[in-house]
Design a protein around this motif. Structure first.
Motif, PDB file in Angstrom:
ATOM      1  N   SER A 403     -12.686  -8.753 -34.903  1.00 22.90           N
ATOM      2  CA  SER A 403     -13.666  -7.669 -35.027  1.00 22.90           C
ATOM      3  C   SER A 403     -13.643  -6.778 -33.783  1.00 22.90           C
ATOM      4  O   SER A 403     -13.726  -5.549 -33.875  1.00 22.90           O
ATOM      5  CB  SER A 403     -15.068  -8.284 -35.227  1.00 22.90           C
ATOM      6  OG  SER A 403     -16.022  -7.273 -35.322  1.00 22.90           O
ATOM      7  N   SER A 406     -10.567  -4.762 -33.951  1.00 20.20           N
ATOM      8  CA  SER A 406     -10.688  -3.700 -34.965  1.00 20.20           C
ATOM      9  C   SER A 406     -11.523  -2.548 -34.428  1.00 20.20           C
ATOM     10  O   SER A 406     -11.262  -1.365 -34.721  1.00 20.20           O
ATOM     11  CB  SER A 406     -11.309  -4.279 -36.247  1.00 20.20           C
ATOM     12  OG  SER A 406     -12.628  -4.694 -36.003  1.00 20.20           O
ATOM     13  N   ASP A 407     -12.538  -2.855 -33.561  1.00 12.93           N
ATOM     14  CA  ASP A 407     -13.338  -1.771 -32.939  1.00 12.93           C
ATOM     15  C   ASP A 407     -12.460  -0.961 -32.010  1.00 12.93           C
ATOM     16  O   ASP A 407     -12.543   0.303 -31.972  1.00 12.93           O
ATOM     17  CB  ASP A 407     -14.520  -2.373 -32.175  1.00 12.93           C
ATOM     18  CG  ASP A 407     -15.566  -2.977 -33.113  1.00 12.93           C
ATOM     19  OD1 ASP A 407     -15.584  -2.583 -34.328  1.00 12.93           O
ATOM     20  OD2 ASP A 407     -16.320  -3.892 -32.706  1.00 12.93           O
ATOM     21  N   LYS A 470     -12.161   0.022 -41.426  1.00  7.19           N
ATOM     22  CA  LYS A 470     -13.517  -0.155 -41.970  1.00  7.19           C
ATOM     23  C   LYS A 470     -13.570  -1.370 -42.937  1.00  7.19           C
ATOM     24  O   LYS A 470     -14.506  -2.181 -42.880  1.00  7.19           O
ATOM     25  CB  LYS A 470     -13.936   1.111 -42.699  1.00  7.19           C
ATOM     26  CG  LYS A 470     -14.280   2.260 -41.768  1.00  7.19           C
ATOM     27  CD  LYS A 470     -14.683   3.499 -42.571  1.00  7.19           C
ATOM     28  CE  LYS A 470     -15.015   4.677 -41.614  1.00  7.19           C
ATOM     29  NZ  LYS A 470     -15.395   5.902 -42.371  1.00  7.19           N
ATOM     30  N   GLN A 473     -13.335  -4.491 -40.940  1.00  6.23           N
ATOM     31  CA  GLN A 473     -14.618  -4.750 -40.244  1.00  6.23           C
ATOM     32  C   GLN A 473     -15.634  -5.352 -41.224  1.00  6.23           C
ATOM     33  O   GLN A 473     -16.377  -6.283 -40.874  1.00  6.23           O
ATOM     34  CB  GLN A 473     -15.134  -3.446 -39.635  1.00  6.23           C
ATOM     35  CG  GLN A 473     -14.359  -3.014 -38.381  1.00  6.23           C
ATOM     36  CD  GLN A 473     -14.836  -1.673 -37.833  1.00  6.23           C
ATOM     37  OE1 GLN A 473     -15.536  -0.908 -38.551  1.00  6.23           O
ATOM     38  NE2 GLN A 473     -14.460  -1.355 -36.615  1.00  6.23           N
ATOM     39  N   SER A 476     -14.544  -8.862 -41.898  1.00  2.00           N
ATOM     40  CA  SER A 476     -14.793  -9.664 -40.698  1.00  2.00           C
ATOM     41  C   SER A 476     -16.264 -10.013 -40.601  1.00  2.00           C
ATOM     42  O   SER A 476     -16.652 -11.143 -40.285  1.00  2.00           O
ATOM     43  CB  SER A 476     -14.325  -8.919 -39.455  1.00  2.00           C
ATOM     44  OG  SER A 476     -12.938  -8.731 -39.476  1.00  2.00           O
ATOM     45  N   TYR A 477     -17.104  -9.016 -40.910  1.00  2.00           N
ATOM     46  CA  TYR A 477     -18.542  -9.265 -40.889  1.00  2.00           C
ATOM     47  C   TYR A 477     -18.931 -10.327 -41.928  1.00  2.00           C
ATOM     48  O   TYR A 477     -19.723 -11.241 -41.634  1.00  2.00           O
ATOM     49  CB  TYR A 477     -19.280  -7.936 -41.148  1.00  2.00           C
ATOM     50  CG  TYR A 477     -20.784  -8.093 -41.215  1.00  2.00           C
ATOM     51  CD1 TYR A 477     -21.531  -8.325 -40.049  1.00  2.00           C
ATOM     52  CD2 TYR A 477     -21.429  -8.034 -42.434  1.00  2.00           C
ATOM     53  CE1 TYR A 477     -22.916  -8.474 -40.122  1.00  2.00           C
ATOM     54  CE2 TYR A 477     -22.811  -8.185 -42.505  1.00  2.00           C
ATOM     55  CZ  TYR A 477     -23.558  -8.416 -41.337  1.00  2.00           C
ATOM     56  OH  TYR A 477     -24.912  -8.592 -41.433  1.00  2.00           O
TER      57      TYR A 477
END
Length: 593
Positions: A403, A406-407, A470, A473, A476-477
């Motif tokens: 994550s 990815s950010d 996106k 993410q 991942s969340y």
């Protein structure tokens, strides 16, 4: 007949009668057999003589045929002349009163016959007698078959019986004359042989009857002589015996008187009379002695009866006491057997409980094994869950790291997007400037166009990367949330496994306690079984002793009963002895010598 004389005479008459009857019937049977043998022999002899006679006649006729055949061979006669003369000669031949010859051919054709010349030249194949025998066929076959010797028999009418239906046996002989294939035959009626035999039989029977009458007369004379001899012999035998019988007299009161026997004879009967006189004296002496002994026996018998009565009373009292003991021993044996039965039932119950305890121990051992296996499984599960928790934490860290990256990638993508927009703007400005420069700016315009296309492509790629980032993410969340929930679930499962292990340990402790109690029960049950066996041994000993006591008392009782019966028998024997003694004295008193 009651007298010895009559019996001897009757026996002699019976024996002589049997001998006479046996001699008569024996003679009759013997003579009858001799008569039958002679008749058969005589008839056979007559038949043989007759056969020889007709055979010689036929052979003479064949010799005549041979003579004419020789004339034909010599050429003196032709064949037809020779056959004709031979045929006529044979037809003219006669023997005895009725004997003649005839000739047939092998094909059953009549060649010559003195009695039926009109049938000469005709076939006689179908000629048969009333019994269905084919006469000519049998005659021809007798010539062909050597076993028949040329003889045949058939039924035929005599000349005087033609048309009457009276048939008589006729015996024929035939012989073949081979050169001309003629069969010469002759035959005669043999009923005269039966007449001759009958006449001879009548004559023999007369002679036999005369012999039988003679034998019967001789037997009757012998019987009469034997009767006279029997009368004399019976008289000589019965006279001395009558004297012996008259010397022994039965009186009106039933007593017997014996007088001296006086027989002046030195034969066997005289010797018997002398010995009887000696026997009478000995009987008198013995009777006197027997009378004295009988009185003594009677006295002893009465004393013995009194002693037997006393013994009987004593044995009766002892027998009653023994029966009481036997009854108590029997009851004791029954109670002991009942106790032994109950002990056996108790032993069966204990055995059943021991089997149930053994079964329960086996089940507990199985429970222990299952508990150990469960603990092992829970322990393995706990370890696996710990490893899963570690792996889950690592995955959680990796997802968190992903994550973060990815950010960073999103930030870099935005930076690239900004650079792409600025590049696109610079490419637009360069194109404007190249257009202003004219021909000198064409090459720069191409570069600016390519840069613009590259900027657009970079912008599109940046959009795709932003879209992917996106989505990454979001996943991942979601993965973070799932991993957090999984971690909580793993903690709960770990706690449940620890609680299950605690429960299993508690169950194991309780099972160990139950096993200890069951071991105590088994030991107690073994002790009870051992005691039960000892009780059974004691009861069996008591039962055996009681049975022995009962058997012994029963034997004693039976022995006493037998003694009582024996005493009764002895008593009855003594009473009978007394009675016999009295009877003996009474009988002795009847003898008066």
């Amino acid at each position: 007949m009651k007298s010895l004389k009559g019996k001897i005479t009757l026996n002699f008459i019976i024996v002589i009668t049997i001998l006479v009857v046996a001699g008569f019937f024996g003679t009759q049977m013997a003579t009858t057999k001799l008569k039958m043998d002679f008749i058969n022999s005589y008839k056979t002899s007559l038949l043989l003589d007759y056969d020889e006679m007709i055979k010689s006649q036929v052979q003479s006729s064949v010799a005549i045929l041979e003579y004419f055949y020789n004339l034909q061979q010599a050429g003196e006669l032709s064949e037809d002349e020779a056959k004709y003369q031979a045929k006529e000669t044979i037809k003219s031949m006669r023997y005895g009163t009725e004997g003649y010859m005839w000739i047939d051919s092998l094909d059953y054709t009549l060649i010559g016959h003195p009695m039926v010349p009109d049938k000469e030249g005709t076939t006689r194949f179908e000629v048969k007698d009333p019994d269905g025998n084919f006469v000519i066929q049998n005659i021809i076959n007798a010539v062909k078959d050597p076993n028949q010797n040329g003889f045949t028999e058939y039924l035929w009418e005599k000349p005087q019986d033609v048309g009457t239906g009276n048939l008589t046996v006729k015996r024929a002989y035939s012989e073949l004359f081979t050169p001309w294939q003629w069969v010469v035959s002759t035959g005669n009626y043999v009923d005269h042989l039966d007449n001759t035999v009958h006449n001879r039989t009548v004559e023999i029977e007369k002679n036999i009857n005369a012999v039988i009458y003679t034998v019967l007369s001789v037997l009757l004379v012998l019987a009469l002589i034997s009767y006279v001899v029997a009368m004399l012999l019976s008289k000589n035998l019965s006279a001395p015996l009558e004297k012996i019988s008259s010397s022994i007299i039965e009186n009106e009161d039933g007593s017997i008187s014996i007088k001296p026997i006086e027989i002046n004879s030195s034969d066997e009967i005289g010797q018997v009379a002398n010995k009887l006189s000696i026997l009478v004296e000995q009987i008198k002496t013995q009777l006197d002695s027997t009378g004295n002994i009988s009185h003594n026996i009677e006295e002893l018998s009465r004393n013995f009866l009194a002693s037997l009565n006393n013994s009987k009373n004593a044995i009766s009292e002892v027998s009653f006491a023994v029966e009481s003991i036997s009854s108590g021993a029997s009851e004791q044996a029954m109670e002991t057997e009942r106790g032994a039965t109950r002990a056996l039932e108790l032993g069966e119950a204990i055995k059943t409980e021991q089997e149930q305890l053994s079964y329960l121990v086996n089940e507990i051992n199985n429970i222990k094994k299952i508990k150990d296996a469960g603990l092992s499984v829970i322990e393995d599960l706990k370890l696996k869950m710990q490893e899963t928790n570690k792996s889950s934490n690592k995955v959680l860290e990796a997802v968190s790291t992903t994550s973060t990256f990815s950010d960073k990638i999103s930030f870099a993508s935005q930076t690239i997007s900004n650079i792409s927009a600025q590049t696109n703007l610079l490419a637009l400005n360069a194109s404007i400037e190249a257009a202003r420069a004219g021909d000198h700016g064409k090459g720069f315009a191409v570069v600016a166009e390519e840069i613009r296309k590259l900027a657009e492509q970079s912008a599109e790629s940046t959009k795709e990367i932003e879209s992917t980032i996106k989505e990454l993410q979001q996943k991942s969340y979601f993965s973070l949330k799932v991993m957090e929930e999984t971690g909580v679930s793993l903690q709960e499962q770990t706690q449940a496994a620890e609680a299950s292990m605690t429960n299993f340990n508690s169950i194991a402790n309780e099972v160990d306690k139950i096993t200890s109690r069951i071991s105590l029960l088994e030991a107690s049950s073994s002790t009870v079984s051992s005691i039960k066996n000892e009780i059974l041994q004691v009861l069996e000993g008591l039962s055996a002793t009681a049975q022995q006591n009962s058997a012994a008392t029963e034997e004693v009782s039976a022995s006493l009963t037998n003694q009582l019966h024996n005493i009764e028998d002895i008593k009855m024997s003594s009473e009978q002895l007394t009675y016999l003694s009295d009877s003996l004295n009474e009988h002795i008193s009847k003898f008066k010598i």
